[in-house]
Enzyme design. Structure first.
Site, PDB file in Angstrom:
ATOM      1  N   THR A  16      -1.239  29.740  72.109  1.00 52.17           N
ATOM      2  CA  THR A  16      -1.451  28.286  72.157  1.00 52.17           C
ATOM      3  C   THR A  16      -1.254  27.775  73.584  1.00 52.17           C
ATOM      4  O   THR A  16      -2.054  26.980  74.099  1.00 52.17           O
ATOM      5  CB  THR A  16      -0.472  27.572  71.210  1.00 52.17           C
ATOM      6  OG1 THR A  16      -0.472  28.271  69.970  1.00 52.17           O
ATOM      7  CG2 THR A  16      -0.863  26.145  70.980  1.00 52.17           C
ATOM      8  N   LYS A  81       0.485  14.649  59.584  1.00 52.68           N
ATOM      9  CA  LYS A  81       1.947  14.711  59.474  1.00 52.68           C
ATOM     10  C   LYS A  81       2.509  13.343  59.846  1.00 52.68           C
ATOM     11  O   LYS A  81       2.209  12.819  60.919  1.00 52.68           O
ATOM     12  CB  LYS A  81       2.477  15.785  60.433  1.00 52.68           C
ATOM     13  CG  LYS A  81       3.996  15.807  60.515  1.00 52.68           C
ATOM     14  CD  LYS A  81       4.492  16.921  61.416  1.00 52.68           C
ATOM     15  CE  LYS A  81       5.979  16.791  61.646  1.00 52.68           C
ATOM     16  NZ  LYS A  81       6.479  17.729  62.662  1.00 52.68           N
ATOM     17  N   LEU A 336       6.471  29.737  75.469  1.00 54.30           N
ATOM     18  CA  LEU A 336       7.622  30.596  75.206  1.00 54.30           C
ATOM     19  C   LEU A 336       8.082  31.327  76.459  1.00 54.30           C
ATOM     20  O   LEU A 336       9.239  31.724  76.554  1.00 54.30           O
ATOM     21  CB  LEU A 336       7.277  31.586  74.095  1.00 54.30           C
ATOM     22  CG  LEU A 336       6.827  30.930  72.776  1.00 54.30           C
ATOM     23  CD1 LEU A 336       6.382  31.985  71.780  1.00 54.30           C
ATOM     24  CD2 LEU A 336       7.946  30.083  72.183  1.00 54.30           C
ATOM     25  N   GLU A 434      17.701   7.245  76.957  1.00 55.01           N
ATOM     26  CA  GLU A 434      17.932   7.455  78.378  1.00 55.01           C
ATOM     27  C   GLU A 434      16.729   8.121  79.027  1.00 55.01           C
ATOM     28  O   GLU A 434      16.160   9.057  78.454  1.00 55.01           O
ATOM     29  CB  GLU A 434      19.141   8.371  78.549  1.00 55.01           C
ATOM     30  CG  GLU A 434      20.157   7.813  79.489  1.00 55.01           C
ATOM     31  CD  GLU A 434      21.511   8.468  79.264  1.00 55.01           C
ATOM     32  OE1 GLU A 434      22.399   8.178  80.038  1.00 55.01           O
ATOM     33  OE2 GLU A 434      21.668   9.249  78.314  1.00 55.01           O
TER      34      GLU A 434
END
Ligand code: FAD
Length: 501
Positions: A16, A81, A336, A434
């Site tokens: 991805t 979603k 990753l 923040e």
């Protein structure tokens, strides 16, 4: 200083992260003269094969690279979603939704939650979910696009997608190749570095091909081939805060309720995800191997599916944390290869997206300015630690003490940022965001309440409404939200009508 423009970008990895980077770079930088993008991937190694739930920011990414939403829905068998349903996280039998978007409406210049807290003290028993259109539509299996220019609760609806990650990468590959990205099949077996600077100069593939470049984007997954291995950038290990280090994933046939929600169910040593797509359900069990062995974790997952398994379980291991510097010399890592935080809030694909956006805005020339590299690394580090803090909140604030795992989580020493947020919310119902952190006040509100953090009092201005007026207004907001949710089409109807199924 060599301020010549970079024209040769090499991406390692076609998961991805690799194909998102290739598509975005081709779309934005690819128009520059002589600009070339080469992507090297190895089918024999394959991709991580999971990563299906996202957050609303992905809509911006898909639009930026020119994807048509319905074509994307069809190609990736995607569903919508509206948030995440957390089951058994506070205590067994309890559930709540972390919806996208906001709750209720602000009144008298202060945030809605203060009126909700006052309502509670006056005997109102409605949960905060009932003030969220995303939570109510999600639970009812409904979906429609937001209506930003109206006064309807749908004005503030936010949504994301759940999709088949392998199909998404394949879909992006088609777009990227059409935009001129060159793909090379092969396994990188050696990384050539310049002797003086240590910059990566070329990659040697197992078939003898040499791939030269000026900027290398490391999307090689957990291996972190260039950043971690060749350049030896250390890994900042956060596993004392996030002890889950393993997962087992398996898709199954459709079954059970098919709502536009990702579900996360807490287990004795971790949690299980359930991500319903159009053609199947993605499932996985994330767990701490110190507390549960792999075969038990796999059995637990297989015993809790809503359909029949469609593949052999995919076993994965990881460590929570990130590379100390995501950009080193002429290598930028994404996905990753840069770090990993468990998918509890579906943030990994977003981290790829924001890394790409940051790379675009700080795109180097051949001098590779240290100032820009430092800025990239500082922002990346902050983003990872903000997400980490939000994840730790889920584990730490729980009443569960039915296993060693949960007792460990309840007692762990929290990062300072989380403690401050919880303390302020508990005292006065106030929440602050923040540095434009990823998770908004509304997200912290739903998860803090969902995990049992109860405010003692509220903003004094909420008392300006008398008791009856407070309860009436709350009831009215709930009613409008419920009616609006009921009138929406079901997700299946929506996808059929719009050509997304
Ligand atoms: P990979 O998919 O591992 O791709 C690595 C690529 O590098 C592959 O193409 C491989 O062939 C190539 N490669 C490696 N070594 C070499 C070599 N020597 N030579 C040539 N090529 C090489 N993210 C979300 O946003 N939502 C989720 O719900 C979600 N769930 C997840 C669940 C789990 C258990 C895990 C582990 C991750 C999850 N993620 C999720 C994260 C998501 O899967 C990844 O962030 C995303 O898929 C990006 O992966 P990647 O491209 O970095 O790595």
């Amino acid at each position: 200083m060599n301020a010549e423009p970079i024209t040769k970008v090499v991406i390692v990895g076609g998961g991805t992260a690799g194909w998102m980077a290739a598509t975005a770079l081709a779309h934005i930088m690819g128009k520059l003269p002589s600009f070339s993008i080469t992507l090297v991937e190895s089918e024999a190694i394959g991709t991580v094969g999971v990563g299906e739930a996202t957050i609303p920011q992905i809509i911006g990414f898909n639009r930026m690279i020119g994807l048509d939403e319905m074509e994307f829905m069809r190609e990736t068998r995607a569903t919508y979603k509206l948030g995440i349903e957390f089951v058994d996280w506070l205590r067994l039998g309890h559930s709540y939704v972390h919806p996208f978007g906001t709750h209720g409406i602000d009144m008298l210049g202060i945030e809605f939650q203060h009126f909700w807290i006052r309502g509670k003290a006056l005997g109102d028993t409605a949960s905060i979910d009932e003030y969220s259109i995303a939570a109510m539509a999600g639970k009812a299996g409904k979906f429609d696009w937001p209506r930003p220019d109206t006064k309807s609760p749908m004005a503030k609806l936010a949504y994301a997608f759940q999709f088949d990650a392998a199909r998404y990468a394949a879909f992006l590959r088609k777009k990227a190749e059409a935009a001129g990205v060159r793909r090379i099949e092969g396994r990188v077996v050696e990384v050539e570095q310049e002797s003086e600077t240590g910059h990566v100069a070329a990659l040697m593939l197992d078939n003898g091909t040499k791939v030269e470049g000026e900027l290398f984007v490391d999307c090689s997954g957990f291996r972190s081939l260039l950043l971690g291995q060749a350049l030896d950038v250390p890994f900042s290990d956060w596993s004392h805060w996030l002890p889950c280090d393993s997962a087992v994933a398996v898709p199954c046939t459709l079954g059970g309720r098919n709502e536009p929600l990702t579900r996360s169910t807490a287990r004795s040593a971790g949690w299980q995800w359930r991500i319903p797509l159009q053609h199947r359900i993605g499932n996985g069990h994330v767990f701490a191997s110190d507390h549960l062995d792999r075969s038990e974790a796999t059995d637990l997952l297989l015993a809790n599916l809503d359909g029949e398994p469609l593949a052999e379980p995919n076993q994965l291991s990881f460590k929570a944390g990130h590379r100390a510097r995501a950009w080193e010399k002429n290598v930028v890592a994404l996905g990753l290869a840069a770090g990993f935080l468990e998918p509890l809030e579906s943030t990994s694909i977003h981290l790829v997206q924001s890394g790409i956006a940051r790379l675009m805005s700080l795109f180097p020339d051949k001098s590779f300015s240290e100032v820009e590299i430092a800025r990239f690394n500082k922002e990346t580090e902050r983003e990872y630690s903000d997400i980490r803090d939000f994840l730790v909140l889920h584990y730490h604030c729980t009443e569960r003490d039915d296993s060693d795992f949960w007792r460990y989580c309840r007692n762990l020493e929290m990062p300072d940022g989380v403690l401050e947020k919880i303390e302020m919310f508990r005292r006065s119902g106030r929440i602050f965001r923040e540095n434009n952190e990823l998770f908004t006040e509304a997200s912290w509100l739903s998860v803090m309440l969902g995990q049992g953090v109860v405010p003692l009092t509220h903003h004094p201005v909420a008392r300006l409404l008398d008791e009856t007026e407070t309860l009436n207004r709350l009831a009215h907001i709930r009613k409008v939200i419920e009616q609006t949710a009921q009138q929406l089409p079901t997700q299946d109807q929506f996808l059929q009508q719009r050509g997304g199924a």
